[in-house]
Scaffold this motif. Structure first.
Motif, PDB file in Angstrom:
ATOM      1  N   ALA A 541       0.832  -1.211   0.000  1.00  0.00           N
ATOM      2  CA  ALA A 541       0.000   0.000   0.000  1.00  0.00           C
ATOM      3  C   ALA A 541       0.868   1.264   0.000  1.00  0.00           C
ATOM      4  CB  ALA A 541      -0.929  -0.007   1.205  1.00  0.00           C
ATOM      5  N   LEU A 542       1.952   1.268   0.779  1.00  0.00           N
ATOM      6  CA  LEU A 542       2.847   2.426   0.797  1.00  0.00           C
ATOM      7  C   LEU A 542       3.565   2.591  -0.542  1.00  0.00           C
ATOM      8  CD1 LEU A 542       4.419   2.252   4.379  1.00  0.00           C
ATOM      9  CD2 LEU A 542       2.781   3.920   3.501  1.00  0.00           C
ATOM     10  N   THR A 543       3.863   1.480  -1.208  1.00  0.00           N
ATOM     11  CA  THR A 543       4.459   1.557  -2.543  1.00  0.00           C
ATOM     12  C   THR A 543       3.468   2.196  -3.527  1.00  0.00           C
ATOM     13  OG1 THR A 543       5.773  -0.431  -2.111  1.00  0.00           O
ATOM     14  CG2 THR A 543       5.495   0.228  -4.410  1.00  0.00           C
ATOM     15  N   ILE A 544       2.217   1.813  -3.420  1.00  0.00           N
ATOM     16  CA  ILE A 544       1.173   2.426  -4.255  1.00  0.00           C
ATOM     17  C   ILE A 544       1.073   3.925  -3.956  1.00  0.00           C
ATOM     18  CG2 ILE A 544      -1.324   2.502  -4.660  1.00  0.00           C
ATOM     19  CD1 ILE A 544      -1.355  -0.537  -4.152  1.00  0.00           C
ATOM     20  N   TYR A 545       1.151   4.261  -2.672  1.00  0.00           N
ATOM     21  CA  TYR A 545       1.068   5.667  -2.237  1.00  0.00           C
ATOM     22  C   TYR A 545       2.169   6.516  -2.873  1.00  0.00           C
ATOM     23  CZ  TYR A 545       2.227   9.453   1.061  1.00  0.00           C
ATOM     24  OH  TYR A 545       2.573  10.647   1.626  1.00  0.00           O
ATOM     25  N   MET A 546       3.408   6.058  -2.804  1.00  0.00           N
ATOM     26  CA  MET A 546       4.513   6.822  -3.385  1.00  0.00           C
ATOM     27  C   MET A 546       4.456   6.800  -4.911  1.00  0.00           C
ATOM     28  SD  MET A 546       5.984   8.163  -0.862  1.00  0.00           S
ATOM     29  CE  MET A 546       7.260   8.956  -1.829  1.00  0.00           C
ATOM     30  N   GLY A 547       4.000   5.688  -5.487  1.00  0.00           N
ATOM     31  CA  GLY A 547       3.853   5.623  -6.942  1.00  0.00           C
ATOM     32  C   GLY A 547       2.832   6.625  -7.454  1.00  0.00           C
ATOM     33  N   LEU A 548       1.720   6.775  -6.737  1.00  0.00           N
ATOM     34  CA  LEU A 548       0.689   7.742  -7.135  1.00  0.00           C
ATOM     35  C   LEU A 548       1.194   9.177  -6.987  1.00  0.00           C
ATOM     36  CD1 LEU A 548      -2.519   6.115  -5.579  1.00  0.00           C
ATOM     37  CD2 LEU A 548      -1.897   6.260  -8.004  1.00  0.00           C
ATOM     38  N   ARG A 549       1.994   9.447  -5.949  1.00  0.00           N
ATOM     39  CA  ARG A 549       2.574  10.786  -5.791  1.00  0.00           C
ATOM     40  C   ARG A 549       3.473  11.128  -6.974  1.00  0.00           C
ATOM     41  NH1 ARG A 549       4.976  12.026   0.127  1.00  0.00           N
ATOM     42  NH2 ARG A 549       5.683  13.839  -1.085  1.00  0.00           N
ATOM     43  N   THR A 550       4.283  10.156  -7.381  1.00  0.00           N
ATOM     44  CA  THR A 550       5.166  10.378  -8.525  1.00  0.00           C
ATOM     45  C   THR A 550       4.356  10.560  -9.806  1.00  0.00           C
ATOM     46  OG1 THR A 550       6.874   9.025  -7.481  1.00  0.00           O
ATOM     47  CG2 THR A 550       7.100   9.438  -9.840  1.00  0.00           C
ATOM     48  N   PHE A 551       3.323   9.755  -9.969  1.00  0.00           N
ATOM     49  CA  PHE A 551       2.471   9.858 -11.168  1.00  0.00           C
ATOM     50  C   PHE A 551       1.814  11.232 -11.260  1.00  0.00           C
ATOM     51  CE2 PHE A 551      -1.738   9.474 -13.148  1.00  0.00           C
ATOM     52  CZ  PHE A 551      -1.370   9.053 -14.421  1.00  0.00           C
ATOM     53  N   ALA A 552       1.405  11.772 -10.117  1.00  0.00           N
ATOM     54  CA  ALA A 552       0.785  13.101 -10.115  1.00  0.00           C
ATOM     55  C   ALA A 552       1.751  14.157 -10.641  1.00  0.00           C
ATOM     56  CB  ALA A 552       0.321  13.461  -8.703  1.00  0.00           C
ATOM     57  N   GLY A 553       3.030  14.054 -10.262  1.00  0.00           N
ATOM     58  CA  GLY A 553       4.031  14.988 -10.763  1.00  0.00           C
ATOM     59  C   GLY A 553       4.298  14.814 -12.244  1.00  0.00           C
ATOM     60  N   VAL A 554       4.398  13.550 -12.676  1.00  0.00           N
ATOM     61  CA  VAL A 554       4.635  13.264 -14.095  1.00  0.00           C
ATOM     62  C   VAL A 554       3.465  13.782 -14.934  1.00  0.00           C
ATOM     63  CG1 VAL A 554       4.861  11.409 -15.803  1.00  0.00           C
ATOM     64  CG2 VAL A 554       6.109  11.274 -13.643  1.00  0.00           C
ATOM     65  N   TRP A 555       2.263  13.583 -14.440  1.00  0.00           N
ATOM     66  CA  TRP A 555       1.078  13.995 -15.198  1.00  0.00           C
ATOM     67  C   TRP A 555       1.047  15.507 -15.413  1.00  0.00           C
ATOM     68  CZ3 TRP A 555      -2.725  11.712 -17.894  1.00  0.00           C
ATOM     69  CH2 TRP A 555      -3.840  12.486 -18.231  1.00  0.00           C
ATOM     70  N   ARG A 556       1.345  16.269 -14.373  1.00  0.00           N
ATOM     71  CA  ARG A 556       1.253  17.727 -14.473  1.00  0.00           C
ATOM     72  C   ARG A 556       2.230  18.281 -15.505  1.00  0.00           C
ATOM     73  NH1 ARG A 556      -2.629  21.414 -13.615  1.00  0.00           N
ATOM     74  NH2 ARG A 556      -1.989  23.205 -12.359  1.00  0.00           N
ATOM     75  N   MET A 557       3.473  17.900 -15.400  1.00  0.00           N
ATOM     76  CA  MET A 557       4.490  18.422 -16.309  1.00  0.00           C
ATOM     77  C   MET A 557       4.460  17.696 -17.647  1.00  0.00           C
ATOM     78  SD  MET A 557       8.551  18.893 -15.507  1.00  0.00           S
ATOM     79  CE  MET A 557       9.664  19.593 -16.729  1.00  0.00           C
ATOM     80  N   GLY A 558       4.196  16.392 -17.611  1.00  0.00           N
ATOM     81  CA  GLY A 558       4.218  15.595 -18.828  1.00  0.00           C
ATOM     82  C   GLY A 558       3.085  15.898 -19.783  1.00  0.00           C
ATOM     83  N   THR A 559       1.973  16.446 -19.265  1.00  0.00           N
ATOM     84  CA  THR A 559       0.862  16.829 -20.134  1.00  0.00           C
ATOM     85  C   THR A 559       0.889  18.305 -20.476  1.00  0.00           C
ATOM     86  OG1 THR A 559      -0.560  17.156 -18.188  1.00  0.00           O
ATOM     87  CG2 THR A 559      -0.647  14.999 -19.273  1.00  0.00           C
ATOM     88  N   GLY A 560       1.839  19.033 -19.925  1.00  0.00           N
ATOM     89  CA  GLY A 560       1.955  20.452 -20.242  1.00  0.00           C
ATOM     90  C   GLY A 560       0.769  21.259 -19.776  1.00  0.00           C
ATOM     91  N   THR A 561       0.300  21.022 -18.556  1.00  0.00           N
ATOM     92  CA  THR A 561      -0.830  21.769 -18.005  1.00  0.00           C
ATOM     93  C   THR A 561      -0.351  22.671 -16.874  1.00  0.00           C
ATOM     94  OG1 THR A 561      -1.315  19.874 -16.568  1.00  0.00           O
ATOM     95  CG2 THR A 561      -2.546  20.036 -18.621  1.00  0.00           C
TER      96      THR A 561
END
Length: 573
Positions: A541-561
């Motif tokens: 569950a903690l691995t999922i937690y940190m993975g989702l935090r990283t995904f949120a950062g990738v999504w913001r910059m990676g989609t150019g929003t």
């Protein structure tokens, strides 16, 4: 041509600039200007962040010699104090860093432009002065011409020569360059005067530059110090008068032998809250100036003082846990004093007017970061509480793994600080090229750092788990947790560095919203997986937690929003 341009614009508009993360990845180890700037900020910041935990370990060793009751009592008190401080420290420090970096950059740009404008005004006045001199000289030459009755040919020749002289002089005066260098082709008679004027002008500009370097007007720095002092006083009052109630909430009952030492330590330690908040606010200011060495020196000086004073107050003066608290409080005030004396040399602490203070801006963005802190705290606390329900052995193993898991992130936090300071300045300058370069470089460095930490943490826990516990069952569970603790280091590093990137772009609202959504999903997974798979389920569950935090950062910059919208429509190599 027009149709091709339209088609290219249309196709670029939908381009997802996720490839920006791999831009110039081969240059991640290159010690160019941006690489050196990142390391110059990140390395001292990481050392400063690591200094406090090391000092706390030494502090704990001294208190542990008083007995297990005192050690447990102090542990509970420190947990309460740190939790109360975290709620205010995290938003204050990060907001201060971003706002100070922005204002410092804007003020520096203004000061670069001011001398240029001054030079242009100075040159204009010189041109006017030369024009007046030329007019006066031509008037004086007309008077003898009217009185002379002979030598008309000579007079005519003289007039032509004087006219030529006047025209040449006028051309020279009008050709004064705009950079403040005067008399490009001076006459012999005027050479000394022009050189003096140029020297005087350069001296005035140099003097003005030196003065402005000494003192800066940064309203957000004044606001941060004011809010740090107020929040520190409020926290001190709250903890002093609510110590017994808070200890009861933490499970320390009134008849418990831990109550008396815990209350003494928490009450005295709370008196240092104003110094803690003020010093961290000033650290945020220095980070905004891209100066992480000053906070490092101050922190090391304070921690050394704490280590020296601990045995004196605890054992020599026989003050016990009260002596430990007093030593810590004095060290915090020493750190604040060092930072304040240094800051007074660089910044006008009092703004010209109270209207310049940015309370609304701080409170608005502080609310968003406070929301984010609460979401993070809930996730980690819930994971610990679920581990506690499994029994003392799983809880002991979980606590050891968790501390190693979090402590190893301090190096990544150093990169986050560097990224935040550089990006805040780049966005203030609207230098999007530098912003992109700095963001991608710190993220690439963070990933490489995470790979290195995975190897070190994995081997360290496997061969060094006996340092933390002698219990065979605890060591067995630690070994089970190693794959999660070690393998998630690259993900953790990216998550923490993305925090710095988002804060540097002043993207506080997205940071809060995304963290709340991550927390909702993580809380659900913690409940479900801990019930289904126990100790291993919690770490999944903690691995999922940190993975989702990283995904949120990738999504913001990676989609150019958001603040990264300038990346959309840009075809990246």
């Amino acid at each position: 041509m027009a149709e091709d341009s339209t088609l290219r614009s249309s196709s670029s508009r939908w381009l997802m600039p996720v490839l920006v993360f791999f831009k110039d990845a081969r240059l991640v180890f290159k010690m160019d200007s941006i690489g050196m700037e990142i390391l110059r900020i990140a390395f001292p910041a990481a050392l400063a962040l690591a200094a406090d935990p090391i000092a706390s370990l030494i502090d704990t060793a001294f208190i542990g010699r008083l007995g297990p009751v005192e050690l447990a009592a102090v542990g509970v008190s420190i947990a309460i104090f740190n939790q109360a401080s975290r709620i205010t420290i995290f938003p204050l420090v990060n907001i201060t860093t971003s706002f100070v970096a922005e204002e410092d950059t804007i003020e520096r740009i203004k000061k670069v432009k001011e001398p240029v404008q001054g030079d242009e005004d100075h040159n204009d006045s010189l041109e006017k002065g030369e024009a007046v001199k030329s007019s006066k000289r031509s008037t004086e030459m007309k008077e003898p011409e009217d009185n002379l009755e002979k030598g008309s040919s000579k007079t005519s020749s003289t007039e032509e020569n004087e006219a030529t002289y006047s025209n040449n002089e006028t051309k020279e005066s009008s050709s004064v360059p705009q950079n403040g260098t005067l008399c490009n082709k001076p006459l012999a008679a005027n050479t000394t005067t022009c050189n003096k004027s140029a020297a005087q002008s350069d001296s005035e500009i140099s003097s003005a530059t030196k003065v402005t370097k000494k003192k800066r007007d940064i309203p957000s720095a004044s606001t941060a110090l004011f809010m740090g002092s107020i929040l520190g006083l409020v926290q001190a009052i709250f903890l002093v008068f609510g110590a017994k109630v808070l200890l009861n909430i933490m499970g320390v009952k009134s008849d418990s032998p831990m109550m008396s030492p815990a209350k003494k330590y928490l009450t005295l330690r709370s008196l240092g809250a104003p110094a803690v908040l003020l010093s961290l606010a000033m650290q945020g200011v220095f980070r905004g100036f891209k100066d992480t060495k000053t906070p490092l020196y101050a922190t090391v000086a304070g921690d050394l003082a704490n280590i020296i004073l601990d045995p004196i107050f605890i054992f020599v003066c026989r003050l016990g846990v009260s002596g430990a608290a007093i030593a810590h409080v004095l060290s915090q005030y020493l750190i604040s004093l060092i930072l304040l004396l240094k800051l007074m040399k660089e910044v006008h602490l009092l703004p010209p007017s109270l209207k310049d203070l940015q309370f609304s801006r701080f409170l608005k963005n502080g609310f968003w970061l406070l929301t984010r802190v609460i979401a993070v705290t809930i996730c980690v606390t819930l994971a610990a509480s679920r581990a506690a329900t499994l029994g003392s052995i799983p809880m002991a193993a979980f606590q050891i793994c968790l501390q190693v898991w979090l402590t190893s992130s301090l190096l990544a936090d150093g990169l986050a600080v560097a990224g935040q300071a550089i990006l805040a300045g780049a966005f203030a300058e609207k230098d999007y090229k530098k912003a992109t370069l700095a963001a991608t470089r710190v993220l690439q460095m963070g990933f490489i750092l995470g790979l290195g930490l995975a190897l070190v943490v994995g081997l360290g826990l496997y061969f060094g788990s006996g340092i933390f516990s002698k219990d065979v069952n605890v060591i067995h569970l630690i070994h089970i947790g190693i794959p999660f603790v070690a393998a998630t280091q690259p993900i953790n590093s990216l998550a923490f560095v993305f925090d710095g990137v988002n804060f540097g772009a002043s993207d506080f609202v997205y940071s809060a919203y995304s963290m709340v959504l991550v927390a909702i999903a993580s809380i659900a997974s913690i409940f479900v997986l801990s019930k289904a798979s126990g100790f291993v389920g919690i770490w999944v569950a903690l691995t999922i937690y940190m993975g989702l935090r990283t995904f949120a950062g990738v999504w913001r910059m990676g989609t150019g929003t958001g603040p990264w919208s300038f990346l959309r429509g840009r075809l990246l190599p």
